[in-house]
Design a protein around this motif. Structure first.
Motif, PDB file in Angstrom:
ATOM      1  N   LYS A   1      -0.540  -4.019   4.412  1.00  0.00           N
ATOM      2  CA  LYS A   1       0.540  -4.106   4.564  1.00  0.00           C
ATOM      3  C   LYS A   1       1.708  -4.540   4.273  1.00  0.00           C
ATOM      4  O   LYS A   1       1.788  -5.097   5.131  1.00  0.00           O
ATOM      5  CB  LYS A   1       1.863  -2.285   4.696  1.00  0.00           C
TER       6      LYS A   1
ATOM      7  N   CYS B   1      -3.309   0.713  -3.868  1.00  0.00           N
ATOM      8  CA  CYS B   1      -2.660  -0.534  -2.963  1.00  0.00           C
ATOM      9  C   CYS B   1      -1.924  -1.470  -4.390  1.00  0.00           C
ATOM     10  O   CYS B   1      -2.691  -1.124  -6.141  1.00  0.00           O
ATOM     11  CB  CYS B   1      -4.024  -1.743  -2.598  1.00  0.00           C
TER      12      CYS B   1
ATOM     13  N   PHE C   1       0.486  -1.018   0.301  1.00  0.00           N
ATOM     14  CA  PHE C   1       0.131   0.043  -0.466  1.00  0.00           C
ATOM     15  C   PHE C   1       0.981   1.110   0.266  1.00  0.00           C
ATOM     16  O   PHE C   1       1.878   1.275   1.160  1.00  0.00           O
ATOM     17  CB  PHE C   1      -0.846   0.184   1.319  1.00  0.00           C
TER      18      PHE C   1
END
Length: 159
Positions: free
Chosen positions: A105, A81, A74
């Motif tokens: 993430k 994303c 991200f």
């Protein structure tokens, strides 16, 4: 669904985001992670000459198995994303979606098959299974852009 063909399909295209021989991970009932090295397993009735898909199917008889379909990263501020899979792409997220998913993430995404079943849920696993808190996390089934794209990738792989 033909589970063996699905595993073979994922394995043959996984080399763009993970070693194909490490595409599956054992997930215990409490969602903690087991091994992803199915070639070194001696239990579950696995034979040396079994194909990778056969090894996964034998493990699946007794354990939940997560099959990795890609990785998520991200980018804060721009609310994006990046999805690294057989085809890499970038998804623009709303501020609300970024707030909802940004904590994921650097996670693998994919499908978790329930033991001895073809039932699955969509979710994420930690990149490093050796972390003390490494686990599988189910993703909520929503109409968010990220979930739609993950479902699209999954539907492309299932046979």
């Amino acid at each position: 669904m033909n589970l063996e063909k699905t595993i073979e399909n994922i394995e043959k295209t996984a080399d763009s985001y993970i070693d194909p021989e490490l595409v599956s991970t054992i997930v215990y009932d409490n969602y903690t992670l087991g091994t992803n090295d199915f070639n070194s397993l001696n239990e579950y009735g696995i034979q040396k000459d079994d194909s990778y898909a056969k090894k996964v199917l034998k493990v699946l008889e007794k354990e939940n198995v997560f099959i990795n379909l890609g990785m998520l990263t991200f980018a804060p501020v721009i609310n994006e994303c990046d999805i690294y899979s057989t085809e890499d792409c970038t998804i623009q997220l709303t501020a609300e979606e970024f707030e909802k998913y940004g904590h994921l993430k650097d996670k693998y995404f994919g499908i978790l098959f329930s033991k001895n079943s073809q039932d699955y849920v969509i979710g994420v696993c930690d990149l490093c299974g050796c972390k003390i808190d490494a686990c599988f996390r189910e993703l909520e089934d929503t109409d968010d852009a990220l979930i739609k794209k993950i479902k699209e990738i999954i539907n492309d792989k299932i046979i």
